[in-house]
Design a protein around this motif. Structure first.
Motif, mmCIF file in Angstrom:
data_model
loop_
_atom_site.group_PDB
_atom_site.id
_atom_site.type_symbol
_atom_site.label_atom_id
_atom_site.label_comp_id
_atom_site.label_asym_id
_atom_site.label_seq_id
_atom_site.Cartn_x
_atom_site.Cartn_y
_atom_site.Cartn_z
ATOM 1 N N LEU A 157 0.940 -1.168 0.023
ATOM 2 C CA LEU A 157 -0.012 -0.028 0.011
ATOM 3 C C LEU A 157 0.782 1.173 0.192
ATOM 4 C CD1 LEU A 157 -2.876 1.177 0.015
ATOM 5 C CD2 LEU A 157 -2.884 0.771 2.496
ATOM 6 N N LEU A 158 1.887 1.346 0.647
ATOM 7 C CA LEU A 158 2.820 2.433 0.946
ATOM 8 C C LEU A 158 3.191 2.743 -0.374
ATOM 9 C CD1 LEU A 158 3.959 4.863 2.397
ATOM 10 C CD2 LEU A 158 5.552 3.208 3.516
ATOM 11 N N GLU A 159 4.033 1.291 -0.914
ATOM 12 C CA GLU A 159 4.794 1.571 -1.971
ATOM 13 C C GLU A 159 4.021 2.380 -3.457
ATOM 14 O OE1 GLU A 159 6.819 -1.428 -5.312
ATOM 15 O OE2 GLU A 159 6.121 -2.333 -3.377
ATOM 16 N N ARG A 160 2.444 1.660 -3.628
ATOM 17 C CA ARG A 160 1.852 2.240 -4.556
ATOM 18 C C ARG A 160 1.530 3.791 -4.108
ATOM 19 N NH1 ARG A 160 2.449 -2.558 -5.102
ATOM 20 N NH2 ARG A 160 1.420 -3.822 -6.492
ATOM 21 N N LEU A 161 1.187 4.170 -2.886
ATOM 22 C CA LEU A 161 1.042 5.590 -2.577
ATOM 23 C C LEU A 161 2.375 6.405 -2.935
ATOM 24 C CD1 LEU A 161 -1.167 5.208 0.433
ATOM 25 C CD2 LEU A 161 -1.951 5.757 -1.819
ATOM 26 N N ILE A 162 3.454 5.851 -2.466
ATOM 27 C CA ILE A 162 4.683 6.887 -2.601
ATOM 28 C C ILE A 162 5.085 7.006 -3.980
ATOM 29 C CG2 ILE A 162 6.507 5.174 -2.306
ATOM 30 C CD1 ILE A 162 7.737 7.157 -0.122
ATOM 31 N N ALA A 163 4.863 5.893 -5.010
ATOM 32 C CA ALA A 163 5.238 5.965 -6.140
ATOM 33 C C ALA A 163 4.801 7.174 -7.173
ATOM 34 C CB ALA A 163 4.967 4.601 -6.791
ATOM 35 N N ARG A 164 3.452 7.508 -6.501
ATOM 36 C CA ARG A 164 2.804 8.496 -7.370
ATOM 37 C C ARG A 164 2.225 9.472 -6.132
ATOM 38 N NH1 ARG A 164 -1.358 6.400 -11.987
ATOM 39 N NH2 ARG A 164 -1.167 8.567 -12.527
ATOM 40 N N PRO A 165 3.076 10.165 -5.455
ATOM 41 C CA PRO A 165 2.612 10.910 -4.422
ATOM 42 C C PRO A 165 1.587 11.781 -4.493
ATOM 43 C CG PRO A 165 4.798 11.784 -4.946
ATOM 44 C CD PRO A 165 4.483 10.440 -5.827
ATOM 45 N N ASP A 166 1.425 12.540 -5.640
ATOM 46 C CA ASP A 166 0.412 13.513 -5.654
ATOM 47 C C ASP A 166 -1.018 13.030 -6.532
ATOM 48 O OD1 ASP A 166 1.993 15.782 -4.719
ATOM 49 O OD2 ASP A 166 2.985 15.450 -6.615
ATOM 50 N N HIS A 167 -0.993 11.713 -6.813
ATOM 51 C CA HIS A 167 -2.242 11.081 -7.468
ATOM 52 C C HIS A 167 -2.960 10.628 -6.366
ATOM 53 C CE1 HIS A 167 -4.185 8.999 -10.578
ATOM 54 N NE2 HIS A 167 -4.051 7.929 -9.795
ATOM 55 N N VAL A 168 -4.558 10.742 -6.549
ATOM 56 C CA VAL A 168 -5.285 10.477 -5.640
ATOM 57 C C VAL A 168 -5.875 9.163 -6.284
ATOM 58 C CG1 VAL A 168 -7.653 10.649 -4.614
ATOM 59 C CG2 VAL A 168 -6.067 12.481 -5.066
ATOM 60 N N MET A 169 -5.808 7.830 -5.384
ATOM 61 C CA MET A 169 -6.313 6.522 -5.691
ATOM 62 C C MET A 169 -7.524 6.244 -4.880
ATOM 63 S SD MET A 169 -2.732 4.156 -5.859
ATOM 64 C CE MET A 169 -3.508 3.014 -6.764
#
Length: 226
Positions: A157-169
């Protein structure tokens, strides 16, 4: 080696046969207390825990293990026990499989968890955002100089979020990214992972790590720390 803990001998047989055919070594325990003792003595690569066991139930075993170990844990649970699944994830389990289950699905889940926990990722790079650094290849997370212990799901989860930090998922996008498509995972399960991740990063000194964009989804915060 995989430790299988279930008080139902038939289920242990099914799991053992499936795992051994897939090339895994297997140890067994018939109750929670024996599972905890074998986990401490054998140091398995992964533990499959039934929630409803005598002596100590699976949740108690998981709670005890998480005090000293980050060994991957997969729960076996009845379909109706959603609250148990959620509590198990909050205690630090990596995944769960509902009974009745397909041995093939169980083996696939085991392989996926081990692959993540062993750091088998396409690109072995360290990702950074503010005071947080993530090394997926070595399954390491740091907030400033403090190491944060994460389960494989939390790391994903953290990897997915930090890979695109300004992108809302959105939650469905996060579920697809972490569990794969065509997998039925409830919002409460994802909420448990997010809550655990927020709590761990916050205790390490980064309370602004994950932001909720109401009505849209989740994104990485500024991670300034403090």
């Amino acid at each position: 080696m995989i430790l299988v803990a279930d008080d139902d001998a038939q289920i242990r047989d099914v799991v053992r046969i499936g795992l051994t055919q897939a090339g895994f070594g297997v140890a067994e325990a018939g109750d929670g207390r024996a599972a905890l003792e074998k986990a401490e003595s054998l140091r398995p690569d992964l533990i499959i825990l039934d929630i409803g066991m005598p002596e100590m139930d699976g949740l108690e075993v998981c709670r005890a293990l998480r005090k000293t170990s980050d060994v991957p844990i997969l729960f076996l649970t009845a379909r109706a026990d959603e609250i148990d699944r959620v509590v198990g994830l909050e205690l630090g389990a990596d995944d769960y499989v509902s009974k009745p289950f397909s041995p093939r699905e169980l083996v696939a889940r085991v392989r996926a968890i081990l692959k993540r926990s062993n750091g088998e990722v396409a690109e072995q790079v360290v990702m950074r955002r503010g005071v947080i650094s993530v090394d997926p290849a070595r399954h390491l997370c740091h907030v400033k100089d403090a190491t944060v212990t994460l389960t494989s799901r939390e790391m994903d989860l953290l990897e997915r979020l930090i890979a695109r930090p300004d992108h809302v998922m959105s939650r469905p996008q996060l579920v697809d990214a972490i569990y794969g498509t065509n997998v039925n995972v409830s919002d409460r399960t994802m909420d448990s992972h997010l809550r655990n991740l927020r709590s761990k990063l916050g205790k390490a000194g980064c309370a602004d790590a994950i932001e909720t964009v109401h009505g849209v989804g989740i994104r990485m915060g500024a991670c300034r720390g403090g």
